[in-house]
Design a protein around this motif. Structure first.
Motif, PDB file in Angstrom:
ATOM      1  N   ASP A  42     -14.460   0.532   5.347  1.00  0.00           N
ATOM      2  CA  ASP A  42     -13.822  -0.131   4.208  1.00  0.00           C
ATOM      3  C   ASP A  42     -12.379  -0.536   4.508  1.00  0.00           C
ATOM      4  O   ASP A  42     -11.791  -1.320   3.745  1.00  0.00           O
ATOM      5  CB  ASP A  42     -13.853   0.781   2.974  1.00  0.00           C
ATOM      6  CG  ASP A  42     -15.260   0.977   2.433  1.00  0.00           C
ATOM      7  OD1 ASP A  42     -16.146   0.170   2.787  1.00  0.00           O
ATOM      8  OD2 ASP A  42     -15.480   1.936   1.667  1.00  0.00           O
ATOM      9  N   VAL A  43     -11.804  -0.023   5.602  1.00  0.00           N
ATOM     10  CA  VAL A  43     -10.435  -0.422   5.955  1.00  0.00           C
ATOM     11  C   VAL A  43     -10.363  -1.925   6.216  1.00  0.00           C
ATOM     12  O   VAL A  43      -9.286  -2.528   6.088  1.00  0.00           O
ATOM     13  CB  VAL A  43      -9.895   0.341   7.193  1.00  0.00           C
ATOM     14  CG1 VAL A  43      -9.790   1.823   6.929  1.00  0.00           C
ATOM     15  CG2 VAL A  43     -10.751   0.064   8.434  1.00  0.00           C
ATOM     16  N   VAL A  44     -11.478  -2.519   6.571  1.00  0.00           N
ATOM     17  CA  VAL A  44     -11.506  -3.958   6.841  1.00  0.00           C
ATOM     18  C   VAL A  44     -11.089  -4.747   5.603  1.00  0.00           C
ATOM     19  O   VAL A  44     -10.377  -5.757   5.698  1.00  0.00           O
ATOM     20  CB  VAL A  44     -12.911  -4.376   7.332  1.00  0.00           C
ATOM     21  CG1 VAL A  44     -13.067  -5.895   7.307  1.00  0.00           C
ATOM     22  CG2 VAL A  44     -13.152  -3.842   8.738  1.00  0.00           C
ATOM     23  N   ALA A  45     -11.518  -4.287   4.450  1.00  0.00           N
ATOM     24  CA  ALA A  45     -11.197  -4.986   3.205  1.00  0.00           C
ATOM     25  C   ALA A  45     -10.056  -4.335   2.438  1.00  0.00           C
ATOM     26  O   ALA A  45      -9.467  -4.970   1.562  1.00  0.00           O
ATOM     27  CB  ALA A  45     -12.436  -5.048   2.314  1.00  0.00           C
ATOM     28  N   ASN A  46      -9.743  -3.091   2.764  1.00  0.00           N
ATOM     29  CA  ASN A  46      -8.742  -2.345   1.997  1.00  0.00           C
ATOM     30  C   ASN A  46      -7.773  -1.642   2.937  1.00  0.00           C
ATOM     31  O   ASN A  46      -8.007  -0.503   3.358  1.00  0.00           O
ATOM     32  CB  ASN A  46      -9.434  -1.341   1.076  1.00  0.00           C
ATOM     33  CG  ASN A  46      -8.459  -0.606   0.176  1.00  0.00           C
ATOM     34  OD1 ASN A  46      -7.256  -0.913   0.153  1.00  0.00           O
ATOM     35  ND2 ASN A  46      -8.959   0.377  -0.562  1.00  0.00           N
ATOM     36  N   ARG A  47      -6.669  -2.317   3.280  1.00  0.00           N
ATOM     37  CA  ARG A  47      -5.695  -1.745   4.211  1.00  0.00           C
ATOM     38  C   ARG A  47      -5.000  -0.507   3.635  1.00  0.00           C
ATOM     39  O   ARG A  47      -4.404   0.275   4.368  1.00  0.00           O
ATOM     40  CB  ARG A  47      -4.609  -2.760   4.579  1.00  0.00           C
ATOM     41  CG  ARG A  47      -5.090  -4.156   4.844  1.00  0.00           C
ATOM     42  CD  ARG A  47      -6.017  -4.231   6.072  1.00  0.00           C
ATOM     43  NE  ARG A  47      -6.727  -5.498   6.075  1.00  0.00           N
ATOM     44  CZ  ARG A  47      -6.191  -6.655   6.415  1.00  0.00           C
ATOM     45  NH1 ARG A  47      -4.936  -6.720   6.772  1.00  0.00           N
ATOM     46  NH2 ARG A  47      -6.909  -7.755   6.390  1.00  0.00           N
ATOM     47  N   ALA A  48      -5.064  -0.335   2.312  1.00  0.00           N
ATOM     48  CA  ALA A  48      -4.423   0.824   1.679  1.00  0.00           C
ATOM     49  C   ALA A  48      -5.068   2.133   2.123  1.00  0.00           C
ATOM     50  O   ALA A  48      -4.486   3.209   1.941  1.00  0.00           O
ATOM     51  CB  ALA A  48      -4.488   0.701   0.164  1.00  0.00           C
ATOM     52  N   LEU A  49      -6.243   2.062   2.737  1.00  0.00           N
ATOM     53  CA  LEU A  49      -6.893   3.267   3.253  1.00  0.00           C
ATOM     54  C   LEU A  49      -6.230   3.774   4.531  1.00  0.00           C
ATOM     55  O   LEU A  49      -6.447   4.916   4.932  1.00  0.00           O
ATOM     56  CB  LEU A  49      -8.377   2.991   3.516  1.00  0.00           C
ATOM     57  CG  LEU A  49      -9.232   2.696   2.272  1.00  0.00           C
ATOM     58  CD1 LEU A  49     -10.622   2.226   2.681  1.00  0.00           C
ATOM     59  CD2 LEU A  49      -9.316   3.935   1.390  1.00  0.00           C
ATOM     60  N   LEU A  50      -5.443   2.937   5.172  1.00  0.00           N
ATOM     61  CA  LEU A  50      -4.728   3.349   6.375  1.00  0.00           C
ATOM     62  C   LEU A  50      -3.468   4.131   5.987  1.00  0.00           C
ATOM     63  O   LEU A  50      -2.818   3.808   4.997  1.00  0.00           O
ATOM     64  CB  LEU A  50      -4.327   2.116   7.199  1.00  0.00           C
ATOM     65  CG  LEU A  50      -5.471   1.306   7.796  1.00  0.00           C
ATOM     66  CD1 LEU A  50      -4.941  -0.034   8.317  1.00  0.00           C
ATOM     67  CD2 LEU A  50      -6.146   2.084   8.917  1.00  0.00           C
ATOM     68  N   PRO A  51      -3.099   5.147   6.767  1.00  0.00           N
ATOM     69  CA  PRO A  51      -1.885   5.899   6.438  1.00  0.00           C
ATOM     70  C   PRO A  51      -0.638   5.037   6.614  1.00  0.00           C
ATOM     71  O   PRO A  51      -0.575   4.186   7.501  1.00  0.00           O
ATOM     72  CB  PRO A  51      -1.901   7.047   7.455  1.00  0.00           C
ATOM     73  CG  PRO A  51      -2.714   6.535   8.600  1.00  0.00           C
ATOM     74  CD  PRO A  51      -3.749   5.640   7.992  1.00  0.00           C
ATOM     75  N   LEU A  52       0.348   5.257   5.746  1.00  0.00           N
ATOM     76  CA  LEU A  52       1.610   4.538   5.842  1.00  0.00           C
ATOM     77  C   LEU A  52       2.729   5.489   5.424  1.00  0.00           C
ATOM     78  O   LEU A  52       2.660   6.102   4.358  1.00  0.00           O
ATOM     79  CB  LEU A  52       1.612   3.308   4.934  1.00  0.00           C
ATOM     80  CG  LEU A  52       2.809   2.363   5.077  1.00  0.00           C
ATOM     81  CD1 LEU A  52       2.858   1.757   6.485  1.00  0.00           C
ATOM     82  CD2 LEU A  52       2.748   1.250   4.033  1.00  0.00           C
ATOM     83  N   ALA A  53       3.724   5.635   6.286  1.00  0.00           N
ATOM     84  CA  ALA A  53       4.838   6.532   5.985  1.00  0.00           C
ATOM     85  C   ALA A  53       5.519   6.106   4.686  1.00  0.00           C
ATOM     86  O   ALA A  53       5.644   4.914   4.386  1.00  0.00           O
ATOM     87  CB  ALA A  53       5.833   6.527   7.141  1.00  0.00           C
ATOM     88  N   ALA A  54       5.966   7.097   3.930  1.00  0.00           N
ATOM     89  CA  ALA A  54       6.414   6.846   2.553  1.00  0.00           C
ATOM     90  C   ALA A  54       7.753   6.132   2.457  1.00  0.00           C
ATOM     91  O   ALA A  54       8.012   5.406   1.495  1.00  0.00           O
ATOM     92  CB  ALA A  54       6.490   8.171   1.796  1.00  0.00           C
ATOM     93  N   ILE A  55       8.630   6.319   3.437  1.00  0.00           N
ATOM     94  CA  ILE A  55       9.985   5.763   3.338  1.00  0.00           C
ATOM     95  C   ILE A  55      10.027   4.409   4.035  1.00  0.00           C
ATOM     96  O   ILE A  55       9.633   4.277   5.204  1.00  0.00           O
ATOM     97  CB  ILE A  55      11.012   6.730   3.950  1.00  0.00           C
ATOM     98  CG1 ILE A  55      11.006   8.036   3.170  1.00  0.00           C
ATOM     99  CG2 ILE A  55      12.412   6.114   3.957  1.00  0.00           C
ATOM    100  CD1 ILE A  55      11.762   9.153   3.849  1.00  0.00           C
ATOM    101  N   ARG A  56      10.495   3.407   3.324  1.00  0.00           N
ATOM    102  CA  ARG A  56      10.577   2.053   3.870  1.00  0.00           C
ATOM    103  C   ARG A  56      12.031   1.595   3.841  1.00  0.00           C
ATOM    104  O   ARG A  56      12.745   1.825   2.854  1.00  0.00           O
ATOM    105  CB  ARG A  56       9.712   1.098   3.051  1.00  0.00           C
ATOM    106  CG  ARG A  56       9.597  -0.292   3.667  1.00  0.00           C
ATOM    107  CD  ARG A  56       8.720  -1.177   2.839  1.00  0.00           C
ATOM    108  NE  ARG A  56       9.390  -1.610   1.608  1.00  0.00           N
ATOM    109  CZ  ARG A  56       8.988  -2.617   0.853  1.00  0.00           C
ATOM    110  NH1 ARG A  56       7.888  -3.285   1.155  1.00  0.00           N
ATOM    111  NH2 ARG A  56       9.644  -2.942  -0.238  1.00  0.00           N
TER     112      ARG A  56
END
Length: 442
Positions: free
Chosen positions: A322-336
């Protein structure tokens, strides 16, 4: 054989026989030769070099120092790809499913990242559930069923190379073309592919800083492949800036999906994947020539067949497709944090190694083997060589879990990007190719 005599022969520039090299590698792998003597041998090679026959013998000895992979049960011509590495070099994640979608089996053994160079295995492990430790049976079954499998390299594949590389790393003998070439090619030969395609990088983000060095390394590796009966070809490509826009594991997965889905990504990353893939199709007999292979791969990207193959690869190795359609499933560090341009003007140069170092500071890379990394850390570039910038325009967005790392990473980004009044010309992405027939400049 007395190791001291072998050291003496190489120190004095005499050519070593294949039998002597075989015994040397077998004895060192078995622990019968101490590191201090092998270090002396490596330094002798560093200064004296090796002939083509010696380098081929060293390669085969290292390839045969452990297990080898037999891909004979899988139909078709298997073409392996190896890149000499760099920053944001996300080619495998795009290229493997793309070439597999064209009917060429892609069996990849990949490694983890060290320093500023990213590792394919780390990137894939950013996908929830993705398994990179496959048994031989799973690896071959996936390859036969969906045409692509990627696994971590096991310790029993070319173990002599692992020992020698660790020793070279601490004895200032890394920068030796025979030693680099034999290291790369021993693993490729042991991995069982019928044919080998090499992507040899040159530039600020590459190990080979000049085109001359890159072509020399390519000629050496192609020569080894030819001598041992494996058709080998090298493409010389530039890395004067990060190849992709994303630098960091989950961020690079997202960019690979962008390219596979036609939703964006760096044009240079797409171009290098199409170029390498077209050569792989020709080598495998799936395209009559480079132009036909290139067109075929463009069609597979446009038609989303390559994206579907990527989803199949993820599912086959336990990941969530499902990562193909939903990049939010990939981890992303909280501080931007956004790094802004300190001046208006044109991007005149980008030090890719510094960009990679910034990502490492943020937690995306390793300073030493075995170090834990943050799969959601890294950065995304917002400028390329030659771009015109306004004062305050974003240069990059940083992602980290530790706010104390931001000042150092921001300083590295600022030092990496030179902004001036004149528009800089973009370098050619592909400089040429090397085959057994010789060098072909673009």
């Amino acid at each position: 054989m007395r190791i001291v005599d072998t050291i003496l022969d190489k120190r004095d520039g005499r050519e070593l026989s294949a039998a002597v090299i075989n015994e040397l590698i077998a004895s060192y792998t078995a622990g019968e030769i101490p590191d201090y003597q092998m270090a002396a041998f490596l330094m002798a090679v560093y200064f004296r070099g090796m002939t083509a026959a010696e380098t081929a013998a060293l390669t085969l000895a290292m390839a045969k120092s452990g297990a080898t992979v037999d891909l004979g049960a899988v139909p078709g011509v298997k073409v392996d790809k190896h890149s000499t590495g760099g920053v944001a070099d996300t080619t495998t994640l795009v290229l493997a499913p793309l070439v597999a979608a064209a009917g060429v089996p892609v069996a990849k053994m990949s490694g983890r990242g060290l320093g500023f160079t990213g590792g394919t295995i780390d990137k894939l492990e950013a996908i929830p559930g993705f398994r990179t430790a496959l048994s031989s049976e799973e690896f071959l079954a996936n390859l036969g069923r969906i045409g692509v499998a990627i696994t971590g390299q096991t310790a029993d594949i070319a173990p002599a190379d692992g020992k020698l590389y660790a020793l070279r790393d601490v004895t200032a003998t890394i920068e030796s073309i025979p030693l680099i070439a034999s290291s790369v090619m021993s693993k490729k030969i042991a991995a069982g592919a019928d044919k080998i395609l090499l992507d040899v990088k040159t530039g600020s983000g590459a190990f080979m800083k000049t085109p001359e060095q890159a072509f020399k390394l390519a000629e050496t590796m192609v020569g080894i492949g030819t001598l041992v009966g494996r058709e080998t070809m090298a493409v010389i490509s530039t890395m004067h800036e990060p190849l992709g826009l994303a630098v960091g594991n989950s961020l690079e997965v997202a960019e690979a999906i962008d390219i596979l889905s036609g939703a964006g990504g760096a044009p240079e990353l797409r171009e290098i994947c199409l170029t390498l893939g077209a050569h792989m199709l020709v080598m495998a007999g799936k395209a009559a020539d480079f132009a036909a292979g290139y067109r075929k791969l463009q069609e597979l990207l446009d038609g989303k067949e390559a994206l579907a193959k990527f989803a199949a690869l993820v599912a086959a190795q336990g990941g969530n497709p499902d990562v193909v359609a939903n990049r939010a499933l990939l981890p992303l560090a909280a501080i931007r944090h956004i790094v802004a341009s300190p001046a208006g003007g044109f991007v005149q140069s980008v030090d890719a190694a510094r960009i990679g170092y910034a990502a490492m500071i943020l937690g995306a890379g390793r300073e030493y083997k075995g170090q834990q990394i943050d799969l959601g850390a890294g950065l995304v570039m917002h400028c390329r060589l030659g771009d015109k910038l306004a004062l305050g325009q974003p240069l990059a967005t940083l992602y980290t879990a530790d706010p104390t790392k931001i000042p150092s990473a921001e300083a590295a980004i600022s030092a990496a990007i030179t902004i001036g009044p004149d528009k800089a010309a973009r370098p050619e992405l592909i400089l040429g190719t090397v085959t057994a027939a010789g060098i072909n400049m673009v």
